[in-house]
Design a protein around this motif. Structure first.
Motif, PDB file in Angstrom:
ATOM      1  N   ARG A 212      35.934  40.752  51.996  1.00 10.73           N
ATOM      2  CA  ARG A 212      35.602  40.928  50.574  1.00 10.73           C
ATOM      3  C   ARG A 212      35.497  42.403  50.206  1.00 10.73           C
ATOM      4  N   LYS A 213      34.985  43.202  51.122  1.00 13.34           N
ATOM      5  CA  LYS A 213      34.903  44.644  50.873  1.00 13.34           C
ATOM      6  C   LYS A 213      36.297  45.256  50.752  1.00 13.34           C
ATOM      7  N   VAL A 214      37.189  44.836  51.647  1.00 13.18           N
ATOM      8  CA  VAL A 214      38.560  45.357  51.633  1.00 13.18           C
ATOM      9  C   VAL A 214      39.276  44.920  50.355  1.00 13.18           C
ATOM     10  N   ARG A 215      39.040  43.683  49.933  1.00 15.36           N
ATOM     11  CA  ARG A 215      39.756  43.126  48.779  1.00 15.36           C
ATOM     12  C   ARG A 215      38.853  43.040  47.542  1.00 15.36           C
ATOM     13  N   HIS A 216      37.993  44.024  47.396  1.00 11.87           N
ATOM     14  CA  HIS A 216      37.002  44.013  46.308  1.00 11.87           C
ATOM     15  C   HIS A 216      37.635  43.920  44.924  1.00 11.87           C
ATOM     16  N   GLN A 217      38.889  44.406  44.785  1.00 13.99           N
ATOM     17  CA  GLN A 217      39.529  44.376  43.469  1.00 13.99           C
ATOM     18  C   GLN A 217      39.799  42.948  42.986  1.00 13.99           C
TER      19      GLN A 217
END
Length: 450
Positions: A212-217
């Protein structure tokens, strides 16, 4: 050449002799002279790096016109990149700038060429789907023109590339959410939108915290998918499921604020209204209106008015609906206004509101007309009521190509009240052939002795 050196050279090449003339290097699929002498190819690589850096800066600063003017078309503006097959990244970024300028046909053409060169590139498929999707929303807002076959083909293009994107990245939130919006807002097919919103939500739910941090967008589209999922569930009659998901929306979006408080609490109020929890609906709608700054929030005023009416307070309901300026009262607001006025037995004012609605309404005039039927019937003006019912049926047929069942029913009832028994019986039989279980149709048959 000394004899000893000549003898050594012959030995080194297997006693072969050198040709007197030079022979051209042979190029094929795997080899070109640029591999042998790479100076120009290396220059093109440096150009690509520079161009992409300039484009990223222009895009970051939203200088769409500058990006297009400098780099489109690539073949003319950067011929060395096209010559060495390095132009695809530039095409992709140029297509994005073209889309921002609503030059959708050109953007689609560029992305189509990108896909031809890199058929399994997720980003190209996703960008093409998004560009087609944006063009349809622009057409809906009347910013561009799309109709008939062209519009149909654009819808199919968007679906095709959304699905390819989903195949290439099955855990992606955004493309499931956007295809759901395509079904919901462009095609009006909420049933088909429902599983796509559900999948978008599930994709996010199954990600680890690190992912989720990596794909926060993508989190924004997850929240929006959750919101739409709730709305479609309510539309399909699942008020409990809608409430569960809207509660999640309020929790998930509390800090991020991707959705405005007005829309979130209006949606919550609507769910409570459908659950007949009118006090909770009222509180949510009041909070929605208090949270709104500027803008047109007539939808919240209209539902709050209906809520007060359901709570047995028509006077307060009238005060709320009249807060919507006269010129901005859309048909559905006029219907609620008329219902409130009827509850207060102010039939002349209710009739005036409905007649004003009918003047402007080219889609749902039958709903105003059927309310006029009931007002006239309540006043024992059966001939007038029958005329409104016939007008409602006629309008519905002309607009939508089907009979308006309520219009047929009220014509039959009014004919009965006017003593025209054979006419009433013919209308009742006509309605029975279309919908045998229409409410109170059996009562009409009983009164007619049939």
């Amino acid at each position: 050449m000394p004899a000893q050196l000549q003898e050594a050279l012959k030995h080194a090449v297997g006693n072969q002799t050198f040709p007197r003339g030079e022979k051209a290097a042979k190029e094929d699929t795997f080899f070109s002279m640029d591999d042998l002498v790479p100076v120009k190819k290396d220059a093109a690589k440096r150009s690509l790096k520079r161009v992409l850096s300039e484009m990223e800066e222009l895009i970051r600063e939203k200088k769409w016109e500058d990006a297009v003017a400098l780099f489109y078309p690539v073949e003319e503006k950067q011929p060395e990149l096209a010559a060495y097959g390095m132009e695809i990244p530039v095409r992709a970024k140029t297509a994005f700038a073209l889309g921002q300028l609503q030059r959708f046909d050109h953007a689609i053409a560029e992305l189509t060429r990108c896909i031809k060169g890199e058929p399994d590139n997720f980003y190209h498929h996703s960008s093409l789907a998004y560009t087609a999707y944006n063009s349809l929303f622009a057409a809906q807002n009347r910013d561009v023109f799309l109709s008939g076959k062209v519009r149909f083909e654009r819808v199919e293009l968007a679906h095709r590339h959304f699905r390819r994107s989903q195949e290439l990245r099955p855990t992606g939130v955004t493309n499931f959410y956007r295809e759901g919006m395509l079904y919901l807002k462009i095609e009006g097919k909420s049933i088909k939108a429902l599983p796509l919103f559900q999948t978008a939500v599930a994709c996010w739910d199954h990600l680890s915290e690190e992912e989720r941090k990596v794909r926060h967008q993508e989190r924004k589209n997850y929240v929006k998918a959750l919101y739409r999922f709730s709305g479609v569930l309510l539309e399909q009659g699942d008020s409990g499921g809608a409430l569960k998901n809207m509660t999640r929306v309020l929790s998930e979006d509390e800090k991020s604020g991707y959705l405005s408080l007005v829309f979130k609490y209006f949606a919550l109020g609507k769910i409570h209204f459908h659950l007949n929890r009118f006090d909770k609906a009222r509180d949510a709608l009041l909070f929605a209106l208090q949270s709104g700054t500027g803008g047109n929030h007539d939808f919240a005023h209209e539902l709050l008015s209906r809520t007060y009416l359901a709570m047995g307070n028509p006077q307060r309901a009238l005060e709320v609906i009249l807060k919507i300026p006269e010129g901005r009262r859309r048909p559905y607001c006029r219907w609620t206004e008329a219902d409130v006025l009827c509850a207060l037995k102010r039939y002349d004012r209710a009739r005036a509101a409905l007649l004003k609605s009918g003047e402007r309404d080219t889609r749902s005039r039958h709903k105003s007309l059927i309310r006029l039927v009931k007002i006239a019937y309540a006043e024992n003006h059966f001939e007038q009521a029958m005329g409104y019912a016939a007008d409602a049926d006629r309008f519905f047929q002309e607009k939508w190509g089907n009979r308006f069942l309520e219009g047929i029913f009220w014509q039959g009832v009014c004919a009965y009240r006017l003593g025209r028994k054979s006419e009433a019986l013919a209308l009742a039989r006509e309605l029975k052939a279309l919908k045998p279980d229409f409410p109170k149709l059996n009562v009409l048959f009983e009164r007619l002795g049939a």
